[in-house]
Design a protein around this motif. Structure first.
Motif, PDB file in Angstrom:
ATOM      1  N   ALA A   1       0.799  -1.216   0.000  1.00 57.52           N
ATOM      2  CA  ALA A   1       0.000   0.000   0.000  1.00 57.52           C
ATOM      3  C   ALA A   1       0.838   1.275   0.000  1.00 57.52           C
ATOM      4  N   GLY A   2       1.910   1.309   0.774  1.00 53.05           N
ATOM      5  CA  GLY A   2       2.747   2.505   0.822  1.00 53.05           C
ATOM      6  C   GLY A   2       3.400   2.792  -0.520  1.00 53.05           C
ATOM      7  N   ALA A   3       3.890   1.754  -1.170  1.00 53.98           N
ATOM      8  CA  ALA A   3       4.512   1.921  -2.485  1.00 53.98           C
ATOM      9  C   ALA A   3       3.478   2.325  -3.526  1.00 53.98           C
ATOM     10  N   ALA A   4       2.278   1.777  -3.401  1.00 55.43           N
ATOM     11  CA  ALA A   4       1.211   2.129  -4.346  1.00 55.43           C
ATOM     12  C   ALA A   4       0.866   3.611  -4.238  1.00 55.43           C
ATOM     13  N   LEU A   5       0.744   4.103  -3.014  1.00 54.83           N
ATOM     14  CA  LEU A   5       0.437   5.523  -2.815  1.00 54.83           C
ATOM     15  C   LEU A   5       1.552   6.399  -3.352  1.00 54.83           C
ATOM     16  N   ALA A   6       2.799   6.072  -3.030  1.00 54.80           N
ATOM     17  CA  ALA A   6       3.935   6.875  -3.502  1.00 54.80           C
ATOM     18  C   ALA A   6       4.017   6.873  -5.021  1.00 54.80           C
TER      19      ALA A   6
ATOM     20  N   ARG B   1      -8.723   6.421  -1.644  1.00 49.71           N
ATOM     21  CA  ARG B   1      -8.594   4.955  -1.583  1.00 49.71           C
ATOM     22  C   ARG B   1      -7.163   4.534  -1.271  1.00 49.71           C
ATOM     23  N   LEU B   2      -6.203   5.103  -1.995  1.00 58.25           N
ATOM     24  CA  LEU B   2      -4.803   4.715  -1.796  1.00 58.25           C
ATOM     25  C   LEU B   2      -4.282   5.170  -0.438  1.00 58.25           C
ATOM     26  N   LEU B   3      -4.703   6.355  -0.008  1.00 63.12           N
ATOM     27  CA  LEU B   3      -4.269   6.838   1.299  1.00 63.12           C
ATOM     28  C   LEU B   3      -4.832   5.970   2.414  1.00 63.12           C
TER      29      LEU B   3
ATOM     30  N   ARG C   1      -4.006   2.165   6.793  1.00 63.71           N
ATOM     31  CA  ARG C   1      -4.358   0.899   7.475  1.00 63.71           C
ATOM     32  C   ARG C   1      -3.137   0.033   7.722  1.00 63.71           C
ATOM     33  N   THR C   2      -2.150   0.131   6.836  1.00 64.58           N
ATOM     34  CA  THR C   2      -0.952  -0.695   6.995  1.00 64.58           C
ATOM     35  C   THR C   2       0.161   0.032   7.737  1.00 64.58           C
ATOM     36  N   GLY C   3      -0.093   1.257   8.201  1.00 65.13           N
ATOM     37  CA  GLY C   3       0.918   2.019   8.919  1.00 65.13           C
ATOM     38  C   GLY C   3       1.960   2.648   8.028  1.00 65.13           C
ATOM     39  N   ALA C   4       1.691   2.704   6.719  1.00 66.01           N
ATOM     40  CA  ALA C   4       2.659   3.273   5.782  1.00 66.01           C
ATOM     41  C   ALA C   4       2.459   4.762   5.566  1.00 66.01           C
TER      42      ALA C   4
ATOM     43  N   GLY D   1       7.245  13.405   4.306  1.00 69.70           N
ATOM     44  CA  GLY D   1       6.235  13.946   5.208  1.00 69.70           C
ATOM     45  C   GLY D   1       5.051  13.016   5.369  1.00 69.70           C
ATOM     46  N   VAL D   2       4.667  12.348   4.291  1.00 75.78           N
ATOM     47  CA  VAL D   2       3.560  11.385   4.344  1.00 75.78           C
ATOM     48  C   VAL D   2       3.914  10.251   5.288  1.00 75.78           C
ATOM     49  N   ARG D   3       5.182   9.860   5.301  1.00 77.79           N
ATOM     50  CA  ARG D   3       5.610   8.724   6.123  1.00 77.79           C
ATOM     51  C   ARG D   3       6.123   9.141   7.488  1.00 77.79           C
ATOM     52  N   VAL D   4       6.097  10.442   7.826  1.00 75.38           N
ATOM     53  CA  VAL D   4       6.759  10.926   9.027  1.00 75.38           C
ATOM     54  C   VAL D   4       6.174  10.325  10.307  1.00 75.38           C
ATOM     55  N   GLY D   5       4.871  10.019  10.297  1.00 74.14           N
ATOM     56  CA  GLY D   5       4.257   9.453  11.490  1.00 74.14           C
ATOM     57  C   GLY D   5       4.898   8.144  11.885  1.00 74.14           C
ATOM     58  N   MET D   6       5.172   7.304  10.874  1.00 69.69           N
ATOM     59  CA  MET D   6       5.783   6.026  11.159  1.00 69.69           C
ATOM     60  C   MET D   6       7.233   6.212  11.580  1.00 69.69           C
ATOM     61  N   ALA D   7       7.900   7.202  10.991  1.00 68.37           N
ATOM     62  CA  ALA D   7       9.316   7.406  11.285  1.00 68.37           C
ATOM     63  C   ALA D   7       9.560   7.977  12.668  1.00 68.37           C
ATOM     64  N   THR D   8       8.649   8.820  13.173  1.00 72.51           N
ATOM     65  CA  THR D   8       8.885   9.500  14.433  1.00 72.51           C
ATOM     66  C   THR D   8       8.062   8.946  15.587  1.00 72.51           C
ATOM     67  N   GLY D   9       7.116   8.076  15.256  1.00 78.50           N
ATOM     68  CA  GLY D   9       6.259   7.534  16.295  1.00 78.50           C
ATOM     69  C   GLY D   9       5.032   8.382  16.592  1.00 78.50           C
ATOM     70  N   ARG D  10       4.897   9.527  15.860  1.00 75.88           N
ATOM     71  CA  ARG D  10       3.702  10.340  16.053  1.00 75.88           C
ATOM     72  C   ARG D  10       2.539   9.695  15.332  1.00 75.88           C
ATOM     73  N   PRO D  11       1.302   9.946  15.757  1.00 77.31           N
ATOM     74  CA  PRO D  11       0.154   9.338  15.100  1.00 77.31           C
ATOM     75  C   PRO D  11      -0.059   9.925  13.727  1.00 77.31           C
TER      76      PRO D  11
END
Length: 200
Positions: free
Chosen positions: A90-95, A140-142, A147-150, A190-200
């Protein structure tokens, strides 16, 4: 007997008309990219290898041709989004799709403006439908990526589309051909920053 032969004589006409329409659209996309949306319809017909009468039968006005290109481009963009979603992850699809959206926005920016300024608000090629389809695919892609945390959970489809449109606006006339890709990479971080920093 005469009635059984009618479909056979009609089918080639429809097939030729469809091919001519596709040739005109392909030539118009090329001409608009190289010259701009102000290119003459006579030049589009010349590039397509058809007479001006053939062009006008399919596209009675410039706005019809511009609208058809925009609608066709959005349909292709959304089809690619569905293909990316099916292939995953999903993350790759969105990117990947955001990259395609950026390319679409940069290529078609002048066309959309010319279409609207030429009164392109009719029912044949409604811009609102194009916008809704893009927003639907972005949502849809977002959602899949979230959902997958990406992707960070606080983003919306509107955020993403406006971000990409903003990049397209500031890079469409730049001499730095790589700037759009760099800004997209920053946006994706920036889209992935939540996963990288632990922020929601």
């Amino acid at each position: 007997m005469a009635s059984t032969s009618e479909p056979a004589t009609e089918r080639p006409v429809r097939s030729d008309a469809r091919r001519n329409r596709e040739r005109v659209l392909a030539a118009a996309r090329e001409a608009f990219t190289e010259v701009g949306p102000e290119v003459s319809l006579a030049e589009v017909a010349r590039r397509a290898g058809v007479g001006q009468g053939t062009l006008y039968r399919h596209f009675p006005a410039r706005a019809d041709l511009l609208g058809a290109i925009l609608v066709d481009g959005v349909a292709t963009l959304c089809r690619r989004g569905a293909e990316l979603a099916a292939a995953g992850p999903a993350g790759a699809a969105l990117a990947g799709w955001l990259g395609l959206l950026l390319e679409h926005a940069r290529v078609n920016q002048g066309l959309a403006g010319s279409y609207l300024s030429g009164g392109g608000l009719g029912e044949r090629y409604p811009v609102t439908d194009c916008h809704e389809k893009i927003m639907g695919m972005a949502a849809r892609l977002l959602a899949d990526a979230q959902r997958t945390g990406a992707a960070r959970a606080d983003l919306t489809a509107v955020d993403l589309v406006q971000l990409i449109v903003g990049i397209s606006l500031v890079t469409v006339r730049t001499q730095d051909s790589a700037q759009a890709d760099r800004l997209l990479a920053v946006a994706l971080d920036g889209v992935r920053v939540g996963m990288a920093t632990g922020r929601p």
